[in-house]
Design an enzyme around this catalytic site. Sequence first.
Site, PDB file in Angstrom:
ATOM      1  N   SER A  85       2.958 -13.204   6.515  1.00 16.24           N
ATOM      2  CA  SER A  85       3.119 -11.936   7.024  1.00 16.24           C
ATOM      3  C   SER A  85       1.707 -11.399   7.209  1.00 16.24           C
ATOM      4  O   SER A  85       0.764 -11.879   6.970  1.00 16.24           O
ATOM      5  CB  SER A  85       3.681 -11.048   5.871  1.00 16.24           C
ATOM      6  OG  SER A  85       3.040 -10.795   4.550  1.00 16.24           O
TER       7      SER A  85
ATOM      8  N   ASP B  76      -8.589  -7.749  -7.088  1.00 12.86           N
ATOM      9  CA  ASP B  76      -7.597  -7.983  -6.230  1.00 12.86           C
ATOM     10  C   ASP B  76      -6.489  -8.844  -7.007  1.00 12.86           C
ATOM     11  O   ASP B  76      -6.809  -9.414  -8.141  1.00 12.86           O
ATOM     12  CB  ASP B  76      -8.100  -9.020  -5.105  1.00 12.86           C
ATOM     13  CG  ASP B  76      -7.120  -9.911  -4.462  1.00 12.86           C
ATOM     14  OD1 ASP B  76      -6.130  -9.324  -3.819  1.00 12.86           O
ATOM     15  OD2 ASP B  76      -7.229 -11.163  -4.040  1.00 12.86           O
TER      16      ASP B  76
ATOM     17  N   ASP C 246      -3.601 -11.866  -5.734  1.00 16.04           N
ATOM     18  CA  ASP C 246      -3.424 -13.058  -5.358  1.00 16.04           C
ATOM     19  C   ASP C 246      -4.520 -13.766  -5.339  1.00 16.04           C
ATOM     20  O   ASP C 246      -5.442 -13.366  -4.492  1.00 16.04           O
ATOM     21  CB  ASP C 246      -2.577 -13.111  -3.972  1.00 16.04           C
ATOM     22  CG  ASP C 246      -1.160 -12.775  -4.139  1.00 16.04           C
ATOM     23  OD1 ASP C 246      -0.498 -13.438  -4.673  1.00 16.04           O
ATOM     24  OD2 ASP C 246      -0.620 -11.781  -3.448  1.00 16.04           O
TER      25      ASP C 246
ATOM     26  N   ARG D 182       6.922   0.093   3.562  1.00 16.16           N
ATOM     27  CA  ARG D 182       6.440   0.391   2.285  1.00 16.16           C
ATOM     28  C   ARG D 182       5.909   1.709   2.147  1.00 16.16           C
ATOM     29  O   ARG D 182       5.993   2.380   3.201  1.00 16.16           O
ATOM     30  CB  ARG D 182       5.379  -0.584   1.805  1.00 16.16           C
ATOM     31  CG  ARG D 182       5.911  -2.024   1.810  1.00 16.16           C
ATOM     32  CD  ARG D 182       4.870  -2.881   1.387  1.00 16.16           C
ATOM     33  NE  ARG D 182       5.160  -4.251   1.215  1.00 16.16           N
ATOM     34  CZ  ARG D 182       4.484  -5.249   1.090  1.00 16.16           C
ATOM     35  NH1 ARG D 182       2.911  -4.926   1.220  1.00 16.16           N
ATOM     36  NH2 ARG D 182       4.649  -6.631   1.135  1.00 16.16           N
TER      37      ARG D 182
ATOM     38  N   ASP E 252     -10.899 -12.770  -3.621  1.00 19.45           N
ATOM     39  CA  ASP E 252     -11.086 -14.122  -2.901  1.00 19.45           C
ATOM     40  C   ASP E 252     -11.080 -14.033  -1.349  1.00 19.45           C
ATOM     41  O   ASP E 252     -11.327 -15.079  -0.687  1.00 19.45           O
ATOM     42  CB  ASP E 252      -9.998 -14.847  -3.567  1.00 19.45           C
ATOM     43  CG  ASP E 252      -8.473 -14.551  -2.887  1.00 19.45           C
ATOM     44  OD1 ASP E 252      -8.288 -13.327  -2.760  1.00 19.45           O
ATOM     45  OD2 ASP E 252      -7.611 -15.368  -2.533  1.00 19.45           O
TER      46      ASP E 252
ATOM     47  N   ARG F 191       0.953 -15.472  -4.884  1.00 15.43           N
ATOM     48  CA  ARG F 191       2.401 -15.234  -5.246  1.00 15.43           C
ATOM     49  C   ARG F 191       2.905 -15.606  -6.539  1.00 15.43           C
ATOM     50  O   ARG F 191       4.326 -15.714  -6.662  1.00 15.43           O
ATOM     51  CB  ARG F 191       3.272 -15.297  -3.944  1.00 15.43           C
ATOM     52  CG  ARG F 191       2.911 -14.946  -2.753  1.00 15.43           C
ATOM     53  CD  ARG F 191       3.209 -13.413  -2.566  1.00 15.43           C
ATOM     54  NE  ARG F 191       4.387 -12.978  -2.982  1.00 15.43           N
ATOM     55  CZ  ARG F 191       4.542 -12.018  -3.798  1.00 15.43           C
ATOM     56  NH1 ARG F 191       3.462 -11.475  -4.405  1.00 15.43           N
ATOM     57  NH2 ARG F 191       5.430 -11.580  -4.114  1.00 15.43           N
TER      58      ARG F 191
END
Length: 251
Positions: free
Chosen positions: A183, A16, A18, A127, A213, A25
């Site tokens: 978001s 992963d 972030d 997206r 995480d 970010r």
Amino acid sequence: MSFQDKEDPKTLVLFDVDGTLTPARLEVSDEMRETLVKLRKKVVIGFVGGSDLSKQVEQLGATVLDDFDYCFSENGLTAYRLGKELASASFIGWLGDEKYNKLVKFILRYLSDIDIPVRRGTFIEFRNGMINVSPVGRNASTKERNEFEIYDKQHNIRSKLVDALKENFADYGLTYSIGGQISFDVFPTGWDKTYCLQHVEAENFKEIHFFGDKSYKGGNDYEIYNDERTIGHAVESPADTMRILNEIFKL
Ligand code: M1P
């Protein structure tokens, strides 16, 4: 570099982004970069993130497509193997414009009716493999992000909107995933991070490790972390990721 040049070409390690490779970010550290360079000599490496590729370039660097064997953005709905793009499905192709319009109208109406202290731009980001919905807006600054995250913990703005969407669009077959600060992602059920595994199936890896995480229920790493095709490693930070990599792969 071909996979055959590696010490163990039949092991894949997926990450992963972030909270696992980088702070949320923010950019990857030099120490993590060095760790990944060493790891890549031994095994096949890739990342799988919910964000789109442009954000992963900001976080992991302009040469990200050369630095990882596999790059999976939007859970693998945008996918690269050794820098070459792989074919993938699209959210709008799957849902269709008629249903999509109804969903967007509902979200925008809902967001215009709620009280929140700050609103910026880009409340829905379209997206390839999903839409991303943000009550404060994706143009929020870092300070505004942090403030919204605290406000949301107190007022459950995102989870209430998710509940309303689940109730009103129960027949749409969508999954809602709160993976970041401001978001949530909306994608067809099954298009979570396990989606990327179909892109590696043909390689017949003996082991696929996954580091994330947010492996707890409701987190956006939950499905791939628990998938029987992967060996899951739950981490607390990039430092924790490096510690476990050093232990397992003796870097
Ligand atoms: O990678 C986790 C999430 O990161 C961002 O979330 P936010 O902007 O809310 O912090 C988004 O790119 C989101 O799509 C992604 O799942």
